[in-house]
Design an enzyme around this catalytic site. Structure first.
Site, short mmCIF file in Angstrom:
data_model
loop_
_atom_site.label_atom_id
_atom_site.label_comp_id
_atom_site.label_asym_id
_atom_site.label_seq_id
_atom_site.Cartn_x
_atom_site.Cartn_y
_atom_site.Cartn_z
N GLU A 58 0.66 -1.50 -0.11
CA GLU A 58 -0.25 -0.28 0.22
C GLU A 58 0.84 1.25 0.17
O GLU A 58 0.18 2.43 -1.08
CB GLU A 58 -1.04 0.06 1.14
CG GLU A 58 -1.85 -0.65 0.81
CD GLU A 58 -2.20 -2.35 1.42
OE1 GLU A 58 -0.91 -2.55 1.61
OE2 GLU A 58 -2.81 -3.19 1.11
N HIS A 103 -11.10 -4.51 10.18
CA HIS A 103 -12.33 -4.21 8.75
C HIS A 103 -13.13 -3.19 9.10
O HIS A 103 -14.54 -3.27 8.01
CB HIS A 103 -12.41 -5.88 7.87
CG HIS A 103 -11.26 -6.08 7.62
ND1 HIS A 103 -10.16 -7.00 8.19
CD2 HIS A 103 -10.90 -6.11 6.15
CE1 HIS A 103 -9.78 -7.08 7.17
NE2 HIS A 103 -9.72 -6.97 6.11
#
Ligand SMILES: Cc1ncc(C[n+]2csc(CCOP(=O)(O)OP(=O)(O)O)c2C)c(N)n1
Ligand SMILES: [Mg+2]
Lengths: 325, 345
Positions: B77, B146
Site C-alpha cells: 500500500e 476491517h
C-alpha cells in the site's frame, strides 16, 4: 577521458566541498535553521552518477541533496537561498535544506522521510513507461533506507513492470550512529537486487570516474528498456549525520583511513597525472568556485523573506469553511 | 498489448444511462468517462484489473484500457500510493484504489507526508493531481480491523481534500470532479452503499464537489450526516414526522472543506442541530462542526449542537454489539426527541 568532463568533475566536486563548508559556517552563524545534512566525502557519488544521465531525465533524492541539486543545474545561489529560507530559494523558502525542488529541471526533491524516494521514482518511471518515453529516473537512497519496506516493495514493482529507474545507493556505512553491520543483515546493498531479479553492482564511491563509468553502463541498461538497475556506491561522510551530530561514535582511525581516500584529492592527483588538468586549471577552478559560493551566500543573505503563509496548500485558494464551490 | 473492446462490461457500453443505478455503477461510469476523455488517467490498486475491483467499481476497465492503465498491484500500500504520487508529479492523473480504509493506514506516509505536502514544500512548483478511492465504514461483522472510519485522521491534514458521496449521482459527480482537480483528493466510499440504488442522470448539472445538500427540508431540527448515516437519518425523519417533528437533513458530501454556509442557513431556521456520524466521537468531524457552529452561529442556536457518534471502541464482531456501537434509526430518533421533546400537538 576528455578534458572538458575532467574539468566538470573537478569543478562540481570542488563546488560541493566548498558549498557544504559554507553551509556549515552559515548554520553556525544562525543563518540556516533546522536539520542540515552535509555531503563532504560523498561528492564522487552525485557528481559521477549525475553526469552519466541526460538533462531530460528525472532525479529524486534524499534530505542530503544540496549537491545533487547543484550538479543537476540548480544554481548554488538558489540552493543557498533555500537553506536561508528565502523567497528566492529553489523552493521559495517553503522547503528548506531537505526539500529542494526544481521542476523545470525535473529535479523532484528532497524527501526527509527515509525511504520515500523509491516510490516517487517508480511512479515517475511508471508514467514514463506508460508514455513510451526514453527518459529515465535516477533514485538516490542511503544504506539505512534499504531497510525500509518501501525499498523492497518498490524494487519488486519496478522489476515486475520493468520501470526505467536507476536506484543509486549512497552507502556511507551509517544510518545516523548505527554502522551498517549493526543495521543490515546483508550489508552488501547491491545484493538485494538479485532478490527481485534486478541487476546490481557495487562500485567504489570514492572514485568519481568509476562511479561515472558504472552509471553510464547502468543508464544504458535502463534506457534500453531492460527495467531497473541498482548501483551501490560505497562511500563515507566526514562530518556527523547532520549539524546536530558530532559523529563521536566513529574512531579517529576510521576517519583518517577514509580521508586518505578523499574523492576530491584522488581525482585531482589523477587528473594531473593523466594530463587531463594542469595545476593552473585546478587553481582556476578553486578560485572560481570560491567566488560562486561567496556570491551564493551574499545572494541568500540579501534575498527577501517569503511572506505569504497560505499559498500553494491547494491548487486554488480554499476556505475550509466556505465550502462552495 | 492488445486492447480489446469489451461490451460486456458492467454498464459500460449500454447506449443510454439507466435512470436508476447503484453506487458502484456510477463510480464505474465516472472512471470510464474520465479515462476515455484523458489518456493521463490511469488506475492502480489491488485486484482492480482482471478481477474487476473488490466492489466491482473497476469492472470491465482492464479489458477496455489494458494493463498499463488499469494496474493490478502487489500488496504494497505505501509504495503503490507513493507510485501514484510520483506519477502525478510527472503529469499523470492516477486514481488509486486502496482495497479498504483499514489498509490505508499503511499508506499514510505517502498520503500525508508526500501527497498532501509536496505542492507547498516545493513553493508551488509541484502538483499532485491524485485521487485515492477508499471503501470504509462499518459493514457487516468484519471485525475491528476491517470496520474503521478514518475521517478524523484525514480531515486534519492541510493539503488534502476529503469527499464522501452517498448516492449514485454524487458518486459520479464527485469522483469525476476529483479526477480533474489538481489536488490530492480522498474519495471515501461506504462499503454498505455500493449496491444502494438511486436516480442517476449523467447530464444533470453537477453540484460543486464540496457543497453539502439538503436531502429533506424541515423546521424543527437539523440533522447533519454523511455516507450511510444520511439514509438512517431519513428513516428516522420519516418516523419522527408522524409524531409531528419536522426534521431537516443535510448530506455533508464533503468533509474537508465543509459547506458551513449551508449548515448556518439551516440552523438559522431550525435553531437545533445534531451531527450524526459513524466515525468515533472523540476529535472527529462532528466535533469540528459542533465547535464551529457554536462559534459562528451561537445566537441562532437554541441549544448546543449535539453529536451522535460511534462509541469510542474498536468495532466488535458480535452483530448486536456492532449495531450498538454506531448510531441507528432508533438512537437518532431518541436524540432528536431529547432535544425537542416528544410532540403531541
Ligand atoms: C522513516 C524515518 N525514520 C527515521 C528518520 C530519522 N532519520 C533521518 S536520516 C536517518 C538515517 C538514514 O540513513 P541512510 O539512509 O544511510 O542515509 P544517510 O543519512 O547516511 O545519507 C534517520 C534514522 C527519518 N527521517 N525517517
Ligand atoms: Mg547512510
Amino acid at each position: 577521458m576528455q578534458r572538458k568532463l575532467a574539468r566538470q568533475f573537478f569543478y562540481d566536486m570542488t563546488l560541493a566541498r566548498q558549498f557544504e563548508q559554507a553551509a556549515a559556517d552559515q548554520y553556525m552563524q544562525g543563518n540556516i535553521g533546522g536539520f542540515l545534512h552535509l555531503y563532504p566525502g560523498e561528492e564522487a557519488v552525485a557528481v559521477g552518477s549525475l553526469h552519466a544521465a541526460e538533462p531530460g531525465d528525472y532525479v529524486v533524492s534524499t534530505y542530503r541533496e544540496h549537491v545533487h541539486a547543484m550538479v543537476w543545474g540548480v544554481s548554488p545561489s538558489a540552493v543557498m537561498a533555500e537553506l536561508f529560507g528565502r523567497a528566492t530559494g529553489c523552493s521559495g523558502g517553503y522547503g528548506g535544506s531537505m526539500h529542494l525542488y526544481d521542476v523545470s529541471r525535473r529535479f523532484l526533491g528532497g524527501y526527509a522521510i527515509v525511504g520515500e524516494t523509491f516510490a516517487i521514482a517508480a511512479g515517475v518511471g511508471y508514467w514514463l513507461h506508460l508514455n513510451d518515453s526514453t527518459q529515465i529516473v535516477l533514485c538516490y537512497f542511503g544504506d539505512g533506507a534499504a531497510n525500509q519496506g518501501t525499498f523492497h516493495e518498490t524494487l519488486n514493482m519496478a522489476a515486475l513492470w520493468k520501470l526505467p529507474v536507476l536506484f543509486i545507493c549512497e552507502n556511507n556505512h551509517y544510518q545516523i550512529g548505527t554502522e551498517i553491520h549493526r543495521h543490515s543483515a546483508v550489508p552488501d546493498i547491491y545484493r538485494h537486487a538479485s532478490a527481485y531479479g534486478i541487476d546490481g553492482r557495487h562500485v567504489d564511491g570514492m572514485d568519481v570516474v568509476a562511479v561515472h563509468e558504472a552509471t553510464r553502463a547502468a543508464v544504458q541498461h535502463v534506457r534500453s528498456g531492460n527495467g531497473p538497475y541498482l548501483i551501490e556506491c560505497e562511500t563515507y561522510r566526514y562530518r556527523g549525520h547532520s549539524m546536530a551530530d558530532s559523529g563521536a561514535y566513529r574512531s579517529a582511525l576510521e576517519l583518517a583511513e577514509l580521508r586518505a581516500r578523499d574523492p576530491l584529492e584522488i581525482f585531482r592527483e589523477r587528473a594531473l597525472g593523466q594530463g587531463w588538468l594542469n595545476e593552473a586549471d585546478c587553481q582556476e577552478v578553486e578560485k572560481t568556485v570560491e567566488g560562486v559560493v561567496a556570491e551564493a551566500v551574499r545572494f541568500a543573505a540579501e534575498s527577501p523573506q517569503p511572506t505569504d503563509l497560505g499559498k500553494d496548500v491547494y491548487s486554488e485558494p480554499l476556505d475550509l469553511y466556505g465550502g462552495r464551490p | 498489448m492488445t486492447r480489446q473492446r469489451n461490451d460486456n462490461v458492467g454498464i459500460i457500453g449500454t447506449a443510454r444511462p439507466a435512470p436508476e443505478l447503484e453506487v458502484w455503477q456510477a463510480l464505474n461510469i465516472a472512471l470510464d468517462r474520465a479515462m476515455e476523455r484523458d489518456s493521463g488517467v490511469f488506475i492502480l490498486g489491488e485486484d482492480v484489473g482482471l478481477f474487476g475491483g473488490s466492489y466491482r467499481v473497476t469492472q470491465g476497465l482492464y479489458a477496455k484500457y489494458g494493463e498499463w492503465r488499469v494496474r493490478d498491484t502487489p500488496i504494497s500500500e505505501n509504495s503503490f500510493v507513493g507510485i501514484g504520487v510520483g506519477a502525478a508529479l510527472a503529469g499523470g492523473r492516477p486514481v488509486v484504489e486502496i482495497m479498504t480504509i483499514n489498509f490505508a493506514l499503511l499508506a499514510m506516509d505517502s498520503i500525508i507526508n508526500m501527497a498532501a505536502k509536496l505542492r507547498y514544500m516545493s513553493g508551488g512548483q509541484l502538483q499532485v493531481p491524485l485521487v485515492i478511492r477508499v471503501p470504509g465504514g462499518v459493514a457487516k461483522q468484519l471485525g475491528a480491523q476491517h470496520s474503521q472510519r478514518l475521517e478524523h485522521t484525514l480531515v486534519n491534514v492541510p493539503g488534502l481534500r476529503v469527499v464522501a458521496p452517498a448516492t449514485p449521482q454524487d458518486s459520479y459527480w464527485q469522483l469525476s470532479q476529483a479526477i480533474v482537480a489538481d489536488d490530492p483528493i480522498i474519495v471515501l466510499e461506504h462499503e454498505l452503499l455500493y449496491f444502494a440504488k438511486g436516480p442517476f442522470d449523467p447530464g444533470a448539472a453537477p453540484l460543486p464537489m464540496h457543497a453539502a445538500a439538503v436531502r429533506r427540508e424541515g423546521r424543527d431540527v437539523t440533522l447533519i450526516a454523511w455516507h450511510r448515516m444520511v439514509a438512517l437519518a431519513m428513516e428516522a425523519a420519516a418516523q419522527l414526522s408522524t409524531r409531528g417533528i419536522d426534521v431537516e437533513i443535510i448530506d455533508l458530501r464533503s468533509l474537508r472543506p465543509i459547506d458551513l454556509p449551508l449548515l448556518r442557513e439551516s440552523v438559522r431556521k431550525t435553531r437545533h442541530a445534531i451531527v450524526v456520524e459513524e466515525d468515533c466521537r472523540f476529535g472527529g468531524v462532528g466535533a469540528e462542526i459542533a465547535a464551529t457552529l457554536g462559534e459562528v452561529a451561537h445566537s441562532d442556536l437554541a441549544s448546543p449542537v449535539r453529536r451522535l457518534a460511534a462509541s469510542d471502541v474498536p468495532t466488535p464482531y458480535n452483530a448486536e454489539l456492532e449495531r450498538a456501537s454506531i448510531p441507528g434509526t432508533k438512537s437518532i430518533i431518541q436524540a432528536v426527541e431529547e432535544l425537542t421533546g416528544p410532540r403531541t400537538d
